[in-house]
Write a protein that holds these residues in place. Structure first.
Motif, mmCIF file in Angstrom:
data_model
loop_
_atom_site.group_PDB
_atom_site.id
_atom_site.type_symbol
_atom_site.label_atom_id
_atom_site.label_comp_id
_atom_site.label_asym_id
_atom_site.label_seq_id
_atom_site.Cartn_x
_atom_site.Cartn_y
_atom_site.Cartn_z
ATOM 1 N N GLU A 93 -9.315 8.364 4.100
ATOM 2 C CA GLU A 93 -9.119 8.522 2.654
ATOM 3 C C GLU A 93 -10.392 8.147 1.890
ATOM 4 O O GLU A 93 -10.767 8.814 0.920
ATOM 5 N N HIS A 98 0.820 -1.211 0.000
ATOM 6 C CA HIS A 98 0.000 0.000 0.000
ATOM 7 C C HIS A 98 0.859 1.268 0.000
ATOM 8 O O HIS A 98 0.421 2.304 -0.494
ATOM 9 N N GLU A 129 -7.174 4.650 6.293
ATOM 10 C CA GLU A 129 -7.901 4.242 5.079
ATOM 11 C C GLU A 129 -9.318 4.805 5.071
ATOM 12 O O GLU A 129 -9.805 5.273 4.040
ATOM 13 N N THR A 151 0.261 4.162 -2.493
ATOM 14 C CA THR A 151 0.068 5.531 -1.996
ATOM 15 C C THR A 151 0.935 6.526 -2.763
ATOM 16 O O THR A 151 0.499 7.654 -3.031
ATOM 17 N N GLU A 194 -7.960 2.124 -2.016
ATOM 18 C CA GLU A 194 -8.120 2.378 -0.568
ATOM 19 C C GLU A 194 -9.050 1.326 0.044
ATOM 20 O O GLU A 194 -8.782 0.788 1.127
HETATM 21 FE FE LIG Z 1 -4.584 4.412 1.740
#
Ligand SMILES: [Fe+2]
Ligand SMILES: [Fe+2]
Length: 211
Positions: A160, A95, A157, A99, A190
């Motif tokens: 987001e 991730h 998360e 990102t 996400e």
């Molecule tokens: Fe994220």
């Protein structure tokens, strides 16, 4: 943990589209901000007077998530270092790479929309990351530390997810389906990251933490 229904919820987006007053939920905080004398709070750009239109708000929120994504890129390596569970380390590492792509995708949306790519401070992500450092710093047992890392990462998360959901709704309302598609690609990553964390927690880490 499933994402909470909110602005990112597709039904809500459809609902918003037909309700010109659908964004009235921002009025409460605006009213509070106007009455606030706190220096830190008054710098929260989302309530600045220069945000007059939905387009202004869209660009502001892009700058907010741009800041947030950059802060997340800085914060994830520490969580990866501290995690013991291999799947968790791998999940967070994957991730982190995604990102970095999210930062680039937001830059692409700025370019597509003809807006300057710049970040504005986001006190919400600063608070979540501050709490992350505190909770991770407090957990001494490695398994409990892994559970704490997952809890903290899922808070990020979910932040987001709610921001991208709103941005996609705004982009569509503004007729920017091209921007919405870019943002949707990130939103899906996400959500997948959140679900992967849930799976790691429920299938292994939480059980290990109580052993
Ligand atoms: Fe994220
Ligand atoms: Fe992201």
């Amino acid at each position: 943990m499933k994402p909470l229904a909110g602005p990112c919820d597709r039904r809500e987006n459809l609902w918003n589209r037909h309700r010109p007053d659908a964004f009235r939920h921002v009025r409460g905080p605006i009213a509070r901000m106007r009455n606030s004398k706190s220096r830190g709070e008054s710098q929260m750009g989302i309530f600045a007077k220069d945000i007059k239109t939905l387009d202004d708000l869209f660009v502001h929120m892009l700058r907010d998530i741009y800041y947030a994504e950059k802060q997340i890129v800085k914060s994830l390596p520490d969580l990866i270092d501290k995690a013991s569970n291999t799947e968790l380390r791998n999940g967070l590492s994957d991730h982190l790479e995604e990102t970095k792509g999210h930062v680039e995708r937001v830059e692409e949306v700025f370019r597509m929309h003809g807006a300057e790519a710049k970040a504005v401070d986001c006190p919400a992500i600063d608070g979540i990351l501050k709490e992350t450092r505190e909770i991770v710093g407090d957990a001494a047992d490695p398994e409990v530390l892994d559970a704490a890392i997952i809890a903290a990462a899922q808070a990020v998360e979910h932040y987001e997810i709610t921001r991208y959901g709103t941005l996609i709704a705004f982009a569509r309302q503004l007729g920017r389906e091209d921007c919405a598609a870019e943002l949707e690609a990130t939103l899906e990553e996400e959500k997948a990251a959140d679900e992967r964390l849930t799976d790691i927690a429920e299938s292994r880490v939480n059980q290990a933490a109580v052993a």
